[in-house]
Design a protein around this motif. Structure first.
Motif, PDB file in Angstrom:
ATOM      1  N   GLU A   1     -40.789  -0.532  -2.108  1.00 39.59           N
ATOM      2  CA  GLU A   1     -39.610  -1.341  -3.004  1.00 39.59           C
ATOM      3  C   GLU A   1     -40.492  -2.354  -3.750  1.00 39.59           C
ATOM      4  OE1 GLU A   1     -37.271  -3.371   0.818  1.00 39.59           O
ATOM      5  OE2 GLU A   1     -37.442  -1.257   2.095  1.00 39.59           O
ATOM      6  N   ASN A   2     -40.094  -2.294  -4.631  1.00 41.90           N
ATOM      7  CA  ASN A   2     -40.324  -3.485  -6.111  1.00 41.90           C
ATOM      8  C   ASN A   2     -39.078  -4.597  -6.325  1.00 41.90           C
ATOM      9  OD1 ASN A   2     -42.969  -1.972  -6.071  1.00 41.90           O
ATOM     10  ND2 ASN A   2     -41.696  -0.472  -7.610  1.00 41.90           N
ATOM     11  N   ASP A   3     -38.079  -4.848  -6.014  1.00 44.93           N
ATOM     12  CA  ASP A   3     -37.776  -5.541  -5.983  1.00 44.93           C
ATOM     13  C   ASP A   3     -35.730  -5.569  -5.380  1.00 44.93           C
ATOM     14  OD1 ASP A   3     -36.075  -3.340  -8.889  1.00 44.93           O
ATOM     15  OD2 ASP A   3     -36.353  -3.311  -6.986  1.00 44.93           O
ATOM     16  N   ASP A   4     -35.435  -6.897  -5.204  1.00 50.58           N
ATOM     17  CA  ASP A   4     -34.374  -7.157  -4.596  1.00 50.58           C
ATOM     18  C   ASP A   4     -33.359  -6.822  -4.513  1.00 50.58           C
ATOM     19  OD1 ASP A   4     -32.934 -10.374  -2.628  1.00 50.58           O
ATOM     20  OD2 ASP A   4     -32.202  -7.697  -2.473  1.00 50.58           O
ATOM     21  N   ILE A   5     -32.610  -5.531  -4.381  1.00 47.09           N
ATOM     22  CA  ILE A   5     -31.396  -5.040  -4.958  1.00 47.09           C
ATOM     23  C   ILE A   5     -30.298  -6.005  -4.669  1.00 47.09           C
ATOM     24  CG2 ILE A   5     -29.618  -3.645  -3.564  1.00 47.09           C
ATOM     25  CD1 ILE A   5     -31.505  -1.925  -1.883  1.00 47.09           C
ATOM     26  N   HIS A   6     -30.005  -7.056  -4.360  1.00 44.67           N
ATOM     27  CA  HIS A   6     -28.952  -8.249  -4.558  1.00 44.67           C
ATOM     28  C   HIS A   6     -28.846  -9.051  -5.804  1.00 44.67           C
ATOM     29  CE1 HIS A   6     -27.237  -6.828  -0.473  1.00 44.67           C
ATOM     30  NE2 HIS A   6     -28.342  -6.862  -0.439  1.00 44.67           N
ATOM     31  N   GLU A   7     -30.588  -8.672  -6.045  1.00 45.34           N
ATOM     32  CA  GLU A   7     -30.218  -9.592  -7.490  1.00 45.34           C
ATOM     33  C   GLU A   7     -30.345  -8.524  -8.471  1.00 45.34           C
ATOM     34  OE1 GLU A   7     -34.686 -11.463  -7.193  1.00 45.34           O
ATOM     35  OE2 GLU A   7     -33.715 -12.994  -5.608  1.00 45.34           O
ATOM     36  N   GLN A   8     -30.478  -7.113  -8.639  1.00 47.39           N
ATOM     37  CA  GLN A   8     -30.442  -6.285  -9.869  1.00 47.39           C
ATOM     38  C   GLN A   8     -28.479  -6.268 -10.306  1.00 47.39           C
ATOM     39  OE1 GLN A   8     -32.430  -2.152  -9.691  1.00 47.39           O
ATOM     40  NE2 GLN A   8     -33.101  -3.441  -7.070  1.00 47.39           N
TER      41      GLN A   8
ATOM     42  N   LEU B   1     -25.648  -4.036 -12.714  1.00 48.96           N
ATOM     43  CA  LEU B   1     -25.487  -2.852 -12.311  1.00 48.96           C
ATOM     44  C   LEU B   1     -25.973  -2.241 -12.615  1.00 48.96           C
ATOM     45  CD1 LEU B   1     -23.338  -1.097 -11.383  1.00 48.96           C
ATOM     46  CD2 LEU B   1     -21.842  -1.969 -12.734  1.00 48.96           C
ATOM     47  N   GLU B   2     -26.344  -2.000 -14.450  1.00 51.41           N
ATOM     48  CA  GLU B   2     -26.889  -1.201 -15.144  1.00 51.41           C
ATOM     49  C   GLU B   2     -28.463  -0.924 -14.440  1.00 51.41           C
ATOM     50  OE1 GLU B   2     -28.298  -0.174 -19.623  1.00 51.41           O
ATOM     51  OE2 GLU B   2     -27.727  -2.502 -18.630  1.00 51.41           O
ATOM     52  N   SER B   3     -28.847  -1.923 -13.942  1.00 48.77           N
ATOM     53  CA  SER B   3     -30.706  -1.487 -13.196  1.00 48.77           C
ATOM     54  C   SER B   3     -30.595  -0.620 -11.582  1.00 48.77           C
ATOM     55  CB  SER B   3     -31.130  -3.423 -12.873  1.00 48.77           C
ATOM     56  OG  SER B   3     -32.376  -2.401 -12.084  1.00 48.77           O
ATOM     57  N   LEU B   4     -29.531  -1.421 -10.705  1.00 49.74           N
ATOM     58  CA  LEU B   4     -29.249  -0.225  -9.893  1.00 49.74           C
ATOM     59  C   LEU B   4     -29.063   1.314 -10.059  1.00 49.74           C
ATOM     60  CD1 LEU B   4     -27.234  -3.077  -8.188  1.00 49.74           C
ATOM     61  CD2 LEU B   4     -29.154  -1.910  -6.677  1.00 49.74           C
ATOM     62  N   VAL B   5     -28.118   1.011 -10.667  1.00 47.67           N
ATOM     63  CA  VAL B   5     -27.455   2.469 -11.307  1.00 47.67           C
ATOM     64  C   VAL B   5     -28.925   3.795 -11.685  1.00 47.67           C
ATOM     65  CG1 VAL B   5     -26.446   4.577 -12.855  1.00 47.67           C
ATOM     66  CG2 VAL B   5     -25.083   2.265 -11.888  1.00 47.67           C
ATOM     67  N   GLN B   6     -29.725   2.865 -12.418  1.00 48.65           N
ATOM     68  CA  GLN B   6     -30.929   3.022 -12.983  1.00 48.65           C
ATOM     69  C   GLN B   6     -32.387   3.553 -12.086  1.00 48.65           C
ATOM     70  OE1 GLN B   6     -32.138   0.793 -16.352  1.00 48.65           O
ATOM     71  NE2 GLN B   6     -30.983   1.685 -17.962  1.00 48.65           N
ATOM     72  N   ASN B   7     -31.433   3.060 -10.763  1.00 52.76           N
ATOM     73  CA  ASN B   7     -33.225   2.878 -10.158  1.00 52.76           C
ATOM     74  C   ASN B   7     -32.202   3.276  -8.571  1.00 52.76           C
ATOM     75  OD1 ASN B   7     -35.517   1.553 -11.585  1.00 52.76           O
ATOM     76  ND2 ASN B   7     -34.318  -0.094 -11.016  1.00 52.76           N
ATOM     77  N   LEU B   8     -31.414   3.883  -9.032  1.00 50.17           N
ATOM     78  CA  LEU B   8     -30.294   4.296  -6.878  1.00 50.17           C
ATOM     79  C   LEU B   8     -31.538   5.271  -6.685  1.00 50.17           C
ATOM     80  CD1 LEU B   8     -28.753   4.125  -5.505  1.00 50.17           C
ATOM     81  CD2 LEU B   8     -26.942   6.249  -6.908  1.00 50.17           C
TER      82      LEU B   8
ATOM     83  N   GLN C   1     -32.049   3.335   4.359  1.00 51.90           N
ATOM     84  CA  GLN C   1     -31.633   1.304   4.369  1.00 51.90           C
ATOM     85  C   GLN C   1     -30.930   1.649   3.393  1.00 51.90           C
ATOM     86  OE1 GLN C   1     -32.560  -0.854   6.890  1.00 51.90           O
ATOM     87  NE2 GLN C   1     -31.185  -2.455   6.278  1.00 51.90           N
ATOM     88  N   MET C   2     -31.826   1.490   2.215  1.00 52.93           N
ATOM     89  CA  MET C   2     -32.310   0.518   0.656  1.00 52.93           C
ATOM     90  C   MET C   2     -31.161   1.509   0.231  1.00 52.93           C
ATOM     91  SD  MET C   2     -35.950   0.146  -0.183  1.00 52.93           S
ATOM     92  CE  MET C   2     -35.547  -0.949  -1.865  1.00 52.93           C
ATOM     93  N   GLY C   3     -30.692   3.206  -0.055  1.00 50.06           N
ATOM     94  CA  GLY C   3     -30.007   3.862  -0.463  1.00 50.06           C
ATOM     95  C   GLY C   3     -28.443   3.647  -0.795  1.00 50.06           C
ATOM     96  N   VAL C   4     -28.333   3.120   1.000  1.00 45.85           N
ATOM     97  CA  VAL C   4     -27.460   3.309   1.347  1.00 45.85           C
ATOM     98  C   VAL C   4     -26.478   1.109   0.763  1.00 45.85           C
ATOM     99  CG1 VAL C   4     -25.376   2.319   3.397  1.00 45.85           C
ATOM    100  CG2 VAL C   4     -27.139   4.145   3.547  1.00 45.85           C
TER     101      VAL C   4
END
Length: 572
Positions: free
Chosen positions: A498-505, A507-514, A523-526
């Protein structure tokens, strides 16, 4: 009381399924004669009456016409008891099949597939040849009915019979008729149809089909089919690979790959080899087993990250079981086949993962395995289909790219920078990876190829001359057992930190790193998925234009693909 259904050895305990069927028949025999009761049955009663009916049909042929009127369920007896059925029961089973097709009984297609799976490749026994012959008779006799009711079961028969034709059975009429008259249906098999037909080019009838496939696609009278590359782009469904693996073999393979720990596997491999690969004629089963492992058995993450023997190690052992050079070449083609046409939009990284991990994990102690596999892959790239080499180059480049991006390996340097790898292989693989990238398979739409004046060279697996690759001959199953050693620093789709906080990313970053989040933990995936959906809904509700322009269909496709790569299947 002796069994009227199966043949058992004196030392064997009573078979639970046979006992269940017999007891149901003895209890309900009076209810199987006219006049039939019209009362509604609960689930348990319905299950028992079906067991009684099955036993009555198989063991009392004189009453078969009466009992068949009572049968509405799927006959599942084939998977568990077929090998032990007495001859008269096997004959009656074929009669049941014909009757069920005639009345379009629920589940008759399942019965046909179950019977197809009982035909053993490389088995020349009278019983095996009889079953093969009888099923051809069934398919030809019920051609029109099957074509109307369950056309997909015809493609299952075609796949099974094309594989068997390469060994011993005379099934040409059925296969040629289906290919010539219903090619649109045959196309549903996908790219492995090409692989099977290539193994039969020495048969005149199939040489003609192959010629039309390559040079005159219009002969198949399917307007939308204009080039063989269309078949290359269709991934073959895993259900076809199950057709050439008997249920017993499947259960043993899944047990080996799900419950046996690395280091304790030798005795299980020896047992499997003795039971299923004991005679030379059955060696061709190795091709089907490797295809099954690559495309039909995708272990979940908890198995991948455990000390269970991995798929690549089992495939390494199977390669060492090859005694004939042409079988070894065909096994390697089965291992790499999806690499040649890999398209991230339709293919699964799990299909190509075993070949790569086998090459990498063999480098420390079995570098010859790495050399022969890599040499084979490069040979196939240049010779499989010279007219469409660019498609194959794109597929192999995409395979390496996806393996790195999905975390199967951190970098290709582990392969191409090794001092143990032959320098000329390094040069060839670097040259392949540096060839001009093809950005889209749309460049190869059907019809974009000019017709050749001659047939292309046969693929490596078909036209291989003896001695092409260095080959270790083994005298026994125990000698064939290869200890490839435990995985080194390369694992299969290993979780990323886990390199970063999901909640601070964004939308584009979240999709790329899904994909990274999914593999890190469930849990992180959900959490990542929940955040993506939340942000997307909010952005979509705003009138102003955002920098993130992606349609809902594209987003859903990305999400489904990322979860699928991690061993999870979302709804369609």
């Amino acid at each position: 009381m002796g069994s009227r259904l199966i043949v058992g050895a004196p030392h064997e305990a009573d078979n639970l399924l046979e006992t269940s069927l017999r007891e149901a028949f003895e209890l309900l025999e009076s209810q199987l004669n006219p006049p039939f009761s019209l009362k509604c049955r609960n689930e348990s009663e319905y299950f028992d009456i079906n067991k009684a009916i099955i036993y009555g049909i198989l063991c009392e042929p004189r009453m078969g016409n009466v009992h068949i009127k009572h049968l509405h369920g799927i006959v599942m007896i084939v998977d568990e008891l077929y090998e032990k059925l007495v001859d008269s029961v096997r004959v009656q089973l074929i009669w049941i099949t014909l009757e069920m097709i005639d009345v379009s009984a629920i589940g008759f297609q399942g019965l046909l597939v179950a019977l197809l799976r009982q035909i053993v490749g490389g088995d020349f026994s009278d019983k095996n040849l009889w079953l093969c012959s009888e099923l051809v008779r069934v398919f030809l006799a019920k051609w029109d009915c099957l074509l109307e009711e369950e056309p997909l079961v015809l493609t299952s028969a075609l796949y099974a019979f094309l594989r068997l034709l390469a060994h011993h059975c005379r099934l040409i009429d059925f296969c040629v008729r289906l290919l010539r008259e219903q090619f649109r249906l045959c196309m549903m098999i996908g790219r492995d149809l090409v692989r099977l037909l290539q193994e039969l080019v020495h048969v005149p009838e199939f040489r003609s089909i192959w010629k039309d496939l390559m040079l005159s696609p219009s002969e198949f009278k399917v307007p939308e089919f204009r080039d063989i590359s269309q078949l290359y782009r269709v991934r073959t469904s895993s259900r076809y690979f199950l057709l050439r693996i008997t249920p017993v073999m499947e259960s043993q393979l899944r047990f080996l790959l799900s419950d046996v720990k690395f280091g304790n596997h030798r005795r299980y491999q020896v047992w499997f080899a003795k039971k299923f690969l004991g005679i030379a004629e059955k060696e061709t089963l190795l091709i089907d087993i490797v295809r099954f492992i690559c495309c039909s058995h995708h272990p979940p993450n908890e198995i991948i990250l455990s000390d269970i023997i991995p798929r690549w190690a089992v495939i390494g052992w199977l390669l060492k079981c090859c005694r004939k050079n042409y079988v070894e070449a065909s096994v390697k083609l089965a291992l790499f086949y999806d690499w040649l046409f890999f398209d991230e939009k339709v293919d699964n990284v799990m299909n190509i993962e075993p070949a790569f991990l086998l090459m990498v994990n063999s480098m420390s102690r079995y570098i010859e395995m790495t050399h022969t596999l890599l040499d084979f892959l490069l040979l196939v790239v240049n010779n499989y289909d010279t007219e469409r080499r660019e498609i194959i180059v794109h597929g192999v480049q995409s395979s390496f790219d996806v393996l790195v991006r999905r975390g199967v390996i951190q970098s290709l340097d582990v392969l191409i920078s090794s001092d143990k790898l032959f320098p000329f292989l390094k040069e060839r693989i670097v040259k392949l990876l540096s060839e001009r990238k093809v950005t889209s398979l749309e460049n190869f739409q059907a019809g974009s190829f000019r017709g050749s004046t001659s047939l292309p060279d046969l693929p490596a697996a078909v036209g291989m001359e003896p001695g092409t690759f260095q080959h270790e001959m083994s005298a026994s199953a125990s000698q064939n057992d290869v200890e490839l050693g435990p995985p080194t620093n390369v694992t299969s789709c290993s979780p990323l930190a886990e390199n970063d906080d999901i909640h601070e990313q964004s939308l584009e970053s979240l999709v790329q790193n899904l994909g990274k989040h999914i593999r890190s933990s469930k849990q992180m995936g959900v959490q990542a998925l929940d955040k993506i959906l939340h942000l997307y809904v909010n952005l979509s509700s705003k009138a102003e234009t955002t920098n993130f322009s992606i349609s809902l269909d594209q987003l859903s496709s990305i999400i489904a693909k990322e979860f699928r790569y991690s061993g999870n299947q979302l709804f369609d």
